[in-house]
Design a protein around this motif. Sequence first.
Motif, mmCIF file in Angstrom:
data_model
loop_
_atom_site.group_PDB
_atom_site.id
_atom_site.type_symbol
_atom_site.label_atom_id
_atom_site.label_comp_id
_atom_site.label_asym_id
_atom_site.label_seq_id
_atom_site.Cartn_x
_atom_site.Cartn_y
_atom_site.Cartn_z
ATOM 1 N N UNK A 53 -34.716 35.298 46.470
ATOM 2 C CA UNK A 53 -34.781 33.862 46.740
ATOM 3 C C UNK A 53 -35.617 33.498 47.956
ATOM 4 N N UNK A 54 -35.837 34.456 48.872
ATOM 5 C CA UNK A 54 -36.660 34.178 50.050
ATOM 6 C C UNK A 54 -38.158 34.258 49.725
ATOM 7 N N UNK A 55 -38.479 34.867 48.606
ATOM 8 C CA UNK A 55 -39.876 34.969 48.172
ATOM 9 C C UNK A 55 -39.935 34.653 46.676
ATOM 10 N N UNK A 56 -39.557 33.421 46.294
ATOM 11 C CA UNK A 56 -39.339 33.099 44.879
ATOM 12 C C UNK A 56 -40.599 33.115 44.023
ATOM 13 N N UNK A 57 -41.760 32.925 44.618
ATOM 14 C CA UNK A 57 -42.989 32.923 43.838
ATOM 15 C C UNK A 57 -43.408 34.329 43.419
ATOM 16 N N UNK A 58 -42.886 35.328 44.090
ATOM 17 C CA UNK A 58 -43.308 36.709 43.829
ATOM 18 C C UNK A 58 -42.295 37.500 43.019
ATOM 19 N N UNK A 89 -28.482 33.346 39.670
ATOM 20 C CA UNK A 89 -27.064 33.524 39.349
ATOM 21 C C UNK A 89 -26.693 32.795 38.064
ATOM 22 N N UNK A 90 -27.689 32.275 37.347
ATOM 23 C CA UNK A 90 -27.448 31.667 36.057
ATOM 24 C C UNK A 90 -27.009 30.223 36.070
ATOM 25 N N UNK A 91 -26.701 29.684 37.216
ATOM 26 C CA UNK A 91 -26.229 28.300 37.296
ATOM 27 C C UNK A 91 -26.441 27.793 38.715
ATOM 28 N N UNK A 92 -26.114 26.504 38.902
ATOM 29 C CA UNK A 92 -26.327 25.893 40.194
ATOM 30 C C UNK A 92 -27.749 25.377 40.322
ATOM 31 N N UNK A 93 -28.096 24.784 41.447
ATOM 32 C CA UNK A 93 -29.459 24.275 41.630
ATOM 33 C C UNK A 93 -30.479 25.406 41.604
ATOM 34 N N UNK A 94 -31.623 25.213 40.946
ATOM 35 C CA UNK A 94 -32.676 26.235 40.988
ATOM 36 C C UNK A 94 -33.097 26.536 42.429
ATOM 37 N N UNK A 95 -33.391 27.794 42.687
ATOM 38 C CA UNK A 95 -33.865 28.200 44.007
ATOM 39 C C UNK A 95 -35.148 27.425 44.328
ATOM 40 N N UNK A 96 -35.257 26.835 45.502
ATOM 41 C CA UNK A 96 -36.497 26.128 45.861
ATOM 42 C C UNK A 96 -37.719 27.022 45.664
ATOM 43 N N UNK A 97 -38.648 26.530 44.868
ATOM 44 C CA UNK A 97 -39.848 27.294 44.575
ATOM 45 C C UNK A 97 -39.689 28.327 43.489
ATOM 46 N N UNK A 98 -38.488 28.470 42.933
ATOM 47 C CA UNK A 98 -38.234 29.525 41.953
ATOM 48 C C UNK A 98 -38.606 29.178 40.530
ATOM 49 N N UNK A 99 -38.560 27.885 40.175
ATOM 50 C CA UNK A 99 -38.939 27.475 38.823
ATOM 51 C C UNK A 99 -40.462 27.505 38.703
ATOM 52 N N UNK A 136 -39.782 46.153 40.758
ATOM 53 C CA UNK A 136 -39.811 45.330 41.965
ATOM 54 C C UNK A 136 -39.938 43.853 41.620
ATOM 55 N N UNK A 137 -40.788 43.527 40.633
ATOM 56 C CA UNK A 137 -40.973 42.123 40.251
ATOM 57 C C UNK A 137 -39.715 41.537 39.647
ATOM 58 N N UNK A 138 -38.867 42.378 39.060
ATOM 59 C CA UNK A 138 -37.620 41.924 38.444
ATOM 60 C C UNK A 138 -36.466 41.833 39.443
ATOM 61 N N UNK A 139 -36.723 42.217 40.679
ATOM 62 C CA UNK A 139 -35.681 42.145 41.694
ATOM 63 C C UNK A 139 -35.676 40.733 42.283
ATOM 64 N N UNK A 140 -34.624 39.935 42.035
ATOM 65 C CA UNK A 140 -34.636 38.539 42.497
ATOM 66 C C UNK A 140 -34.647 38.442 44.009
ATOM 67 N N UNK A 200 -49.774 43.251 35.836
ATOM 68 C CA UNK A 200 -49.499 42.594 37.114
ATOM 69 C C UNK A 200 -49.507 41.079 36.923
ATOM 70 N N UNK A 201 -48.905 40.382 37.880
ATOM 71 C CA UNK A 201 -48.912 38.930 37.867
ATOM 72 C C UNK A 201 -50.297 38.432 38.262
ATOM 73 N N UNK A 202 -50.868 37.581 37.424
ATOM 74 C CA UNK A 202 -52.210 37.052 37.676
ATOM 75 C C UNK A 202 -52.148 35.677 38.342
ATOM 76 N N UNK A 203 -51.201 34.843 37.923
ATOM 77 C CA UNK A 203 -51.150 33.463 38.411
ATOM 78 C C UNK A 203 -49.719 32.944 38.335
#
Length: 396
Positions: free
Chosen positions: A107-112, A137-147, A101-105, A158-161
Motif C-alpha cells: 500500500x505504500x507503493x501502490x503503483x508498483x 484486503x478485499x473490502x473497504x476504501x481502495x488504497x490511495x493510488x491503488x486502483x 514481487x509484483x504480486x506482493x501488495x 514486466x509492467x510497461x505502463x
Amino acid sequence: MVLARRDLIARGLTAATAVGLSRSAAAAPAPGTGPGQATTSRGAGAMELALLADAPSTSTGLAISRSGRVFVMMPRFNAKVPITVGEVAPDGSVRPYPSKAANRPDPKNPQASLLHVPNGVFDRDDTLWLLDAGLPEGKGPPVPGGAKLVQLDLAENRIRRVVPLEPGITPSSSLNDLRVDIRDGRAFAYITDQGQGEEGAILAVDLNDGRVVRRLQGHASTKSQKNLVKFVEHRPVMLRPETGPEKPVQGGANGIALSPDGRRLYYAPLIGRRLYAVDTASLLDPNASDAEVAAGVEDLGEKGMTGGLTTDAMDRVYLTLQEQNAVARRHPDGRIEVIASDERLIWADTFWITPDRWLYVTAAQVNRRPEYNGGADLQRPPYAILRVRIDADPAG
C-alpha cells in the motif's frame, strides 16, 4: 471428449485460421422464438475440460494470448490471498505473474504492486491489460493510488505502463471487469464498478491522455437489484458469517462486453436479471451530461443471473448462466439460446474466445467461499476451465 486431467489447451490455441463448427453444434435456433425467449428445441451441448488450474485462491478471471499463454486472476477477497495474477503452466500449476514481487501488495507503493486483480484482457495487439481494484484486503476504501490499469510486456514479463483510475472511484468502489478497445487511432478502456453495496457505475478511460470518467452511478442499470437471490448448486447464495444473521448478496455493474465495432457496451449487475447497453461514444463525450448518458441506456430484457459476458464477431452476447451451470448467447434480435452446460461449471465467471473458435469459461466456485458458508471453505481446487466450440470469431 473430456481431456486428460492436466492437458493444456495450447493444442488448439495457436491455430491461425478458424476451425469450422459441426452441423450439430451449430444448429440453427428453433423457429418462433422471439426476443427474450430461450431456444428449447435441442439440449445444450457438452463441454470439454480444457484445463485444471491449481491456483492458490479463487480463480475468477481468465485471459489467453494468441500464442496460447494462459493467465488467471485471483481477486484478494481477503489479505490471505498469496497472489492475485498467475500464469498457468502446462501441468496446471500457477506461478505469480509477472513476478512474485509484483504480486506482493504494498500500500505504500501502490503503483508498483498488484493489490486486487479481478480481471484482465488482451487487446488487438495481444498486449495484456490488468484491472487492479486497489483492495488488498478485499473490502473497504481502495488504497490511495491503488486502483489502476496495468499494461504488461509479455516478451519481457514486466509492467510497461500504469494508468491511474483514482478520478473515477469512490470510497465504496470495487472494480470488477474490463474491456480495452485500441484501433483506428482510438484507445479506450471500459470498466465496471460493482460497488460494495447497492451502487455501481461504469468507468470510461481514454488511454491516450489518461482521462477517467465515472458514468451511470445511481442508475438502475448499474445497481444491485432488490429482492433477488441467486441460486447456485441448488442453494441460495447468501452472506453467512460465522456469527450473526445471514444477509443477501449485493452487486452492481459486473459483467461487460463490447460490440465488434466497439460502439456499444453491454453490461449487467451481478444481482440482476436484465441486460443493458449504452453507446460508448456518450461515455467519454465531455459535452454529454450524466442525464444525457443515462437517457441513452437500453434495457435489452431478461437474460438470467449471470457473471461475466463476452461477444463474438456476429455481435452475439455470451452469458454465464450461474444458476444453471450453463452458457447461453443472446442474438442481436433478442433470442437467447443455451449452447452448453456442465455440472463442473460451478459459478461460471469469465469468458475468453480464441481465434480458433473455442469459447473458454472459468468455474470459479465463488459460492463455496467461506463468507457464504459460515466460515467453512468448501472450494475444491484445482479450478476447472471448460470450453465449447462456437461458430464465430472473437469480437476483437
